[in-house]
Design a protein around this motif. Sequence first.
Motif, short mmCIF file in Angstrom:
data_model
loop_
_atom_site.label_atom_id
_atom_site.label_comp_id
_atom_site.label_asym_id
_atom_site.label_seq_id
_atom_site.Cartn_x
_atom_site.Cartn_y
_atom_site.Cartn_z
N LYS A 7 8.60 -5.67 2.51
CA LYS A 7 9.06 -4.71 3.52
C LYS A 7 8.92 -3.27 3.01
CE LYS A 7 12.32 -7.69 5.94
NZ LYS A 7 13.74 -7.93 6.26
N TRP A 8 9.25 -3.05 1.73
CA TRP A 8 9.11 -1.73 1.15
C TRP A 8 7.64 -1.30 1.13
CZ3 TRP A 8 6.63 0.33 -3.13
CH2 TRP A 8 6.99 1.65 -3.45
N ARG A 9 6.74 -2.22 0.75
CA ARG A 9 5.31 -1.90 0.73
C ARG A 9 4.79 -1.62 2.14
NH1 ARG A 9 2.65 -6.13 -3.62
NH2 ARG A 9 3.54 -5.12 -5.46
N LEU A 10 5.28 -2.36 3.12
CA LEU A 10 4.87 -2.11 4.51
C LEU A 10 5.36 -0.74 4.97
CD1 LEU A 10 5.54 -5.63 6.06
CD2 LEU A 10 3.31 -4.51 5.82
N ARG A 11 6.57 -0.40 4.59
CA ARG A 11 7.10 0.91 4.97
C ARG A 11 6.30 2.03 4.30
NH1 ARG A 11 12.01 -0.43 4.68
NH2 ARG A 11 12.28 -0.09 2.46
N GLU A 12 6.01 1.88 3.01
CA GLU A 12 5.23 2.88 2.28
C GLU A 12 3.80 2.98 2.78
OE1 GLU A 12 6.13 5.10 -0.34
OE2 GLU A 12 8.08 4.57 0.50
N GLY A 13 3.24 1.85 3.22
CA GLY A 13 1.86 1.82 3.71
C GLY A 13 1.74 2.01 5.20
N GLN A 14 2.80 2.51 5.82
CA GLN A 14 2.83 2.78 7.27
C GLN A 14 2.44 1.55 8.07
OE1 GLN A 14 0.42 6.28 7.61
NE2 GLN A 14 1.95 7.56 6.62
N GLY A 15 3.04 0.40 7.69
CA GLY A 15 2.85 -0.84 8.44
C GLY A 15 1.80 -1.77 7.88
N GLU A 16 1.13 -1.38 6.79
CA GLU A 16 0.11 -2.24 6.20
C GLU A 16 0.24 -2.28 4.68
OE1 GLU A 16 -3.53 -1.91 9.41
OE2 GLU A 16 -3.77 -0.96 7.47
N ALA A 17 -0.06 -3.44 4.11
CA ALA A 17 -0.08 -3.61 2.65
C ALA A 17 -1.19 -4.58 2.31
CB ALA A 17 1.26 -4.13 2.15
N VAL A 18 -1.91 -4.33 1.23
CA VAL A 18 -2.98 -5.22 0.79
C VAL A 18 -2.54 -5.86 -0.52
CG1 VAL A 18 -5.37 -5.38 0.02
CG2 VAL A 18 -4.77 -3.87 1.91
N TYR A 19 -2.62 -7.18 -0.55
CA TYR A 19 -2.30 -7.95 -1.76
C TYR A 19 -3.60 -8.49 -2.35
CZ TYR A 19 2.71 -8.00 -0.81
OH TYR A 19 4.02 -7.64 -0.61
N GLU A 20 -3.77 -8.33 -3.64
CA GLU A 20 -4.91 -8.87 -4.37
C GLU A 20 -4.41 -10.08 -5.15
OE1 GLU A 20 -7.99 -7.65 -4.18
OE2 GLU A 20 -7.52 -5.83 -3.08
N ILE A 21 -4.81 -11.28 -4.75
CA ILE A 21 -4.34 -12.50 -5.40
C ILE A 21 -5.40 -12.96 -6.40
CG2 ILE A 21 -3.56 -14.86 -5.04
CD1 ILE A 21 -2.90 -14.08 -2.17
N GLY A 22 -4.96 -13.25 -7.62
CA GLY A 22 -5.88 -13.70 -8.66
C GLY A 22 -6.41 -12.57 -9.51
N VAL A 23 -5.86 -11.37 -9.35
CA VAL A 23 -6.28 -10.20 -10.11
C VAL A 23 -5.13 -9.83 -11.06
CG1 VAL A 23 -7.01 -7.79 -9.99
CG2 VAL A 23 -7.71 -9.39 -8.20
N CYS A 24 -5.46 -9.65 -12.34
CA CYS A 24 -4.45 -9.28 -13.35
C CYS A 24 -4.03 -7.83 -13.15
CB CYS A 24 -5.02 -9.46 -14.75
SG CYS A 24 -5.46 -11.15 -15.15
N ASP A 25 -2.92 -7.47 -13.77
CA ASP A 25 -2.42 -6.09 -13.70
C ASP A 25 -3.44 -5.08 -14.22
OD1 ASP A 25 -0.05 -6.88 -12.58
OD2 ASP A 25 1.05 -6.92 -14.48
N ASN A 26 -4.28 -5.51 -15.18
CA ASN A 26 -5.30 -4.60 -15.73
C ASN A 26 -6.58 -4.58 -14.90
OD1 ASN A 26 -6.52 -7.03 -16.33
ND2 ASN A 26 -6.46 -6.77 -18.55
N GLY A 27 -6.60 -5.32 -13.77
CA GLY A 27 -7.77 -5.33 -12.89
C GLY A 27 -8.76 -6.44 -13.17
#
Length: 127
Positions: A7-27
Motif C-alpha cells: 500500500k505504501w509503494r502504491l501510494r508513493e508510486g501514484q497507484g502503481e508499483a513494479v516488483y522484480e521477482i528473482g532479482v537480488c538486492d544487488n541487481g
Amino acid sequence: HLVTQMKWRLREGQGEAVYEIGVCDNGKLAGLVREEMDASIDTLRTMSKLADAECLVLKEFNVSENKEEGVVSPREGAVPPRPKIAWGADTSSPRQLRTRDRFVCEVLIRRSQDEECMWTDLRVAML
C-alpha cells in the motif's frame, strides 16, 4: 506487514508499483524455479487483492542457460514483451522447459480503478 508495504509503494508510486521477482538486492538475476515463481506470484496476487489493486505479470525471463541470452517464456495473462528486450532474446521459437529452469519476472501492481472514474490524476504543464 507485506500488504502495508505494498500500500505504501502504491501510494508513493501514484497507484502503481513494479516488483522484480528473482532479482537480488544487488541487481543480479538469480531467478526462481517454476514452483517458487508461481508461489511468489500467487502471494503478490493475494496481497494485491487485500490492497484493492490488480496484479499483472509484464515480463518473464528464463535466466537458466545463458544469462546474456534471456529467453522469454510465455505466461498466461502476461503482456507481450516489447520488441527489444535487454538481452536480445529470440521469442519466436518455443522450447521445452527443464524442471530446474530459473525465472525472473517483472510484475505490475496497479490500484484498481472505480468504474465511474477513468482518470486518477491529470497534470498539465503550460510553459
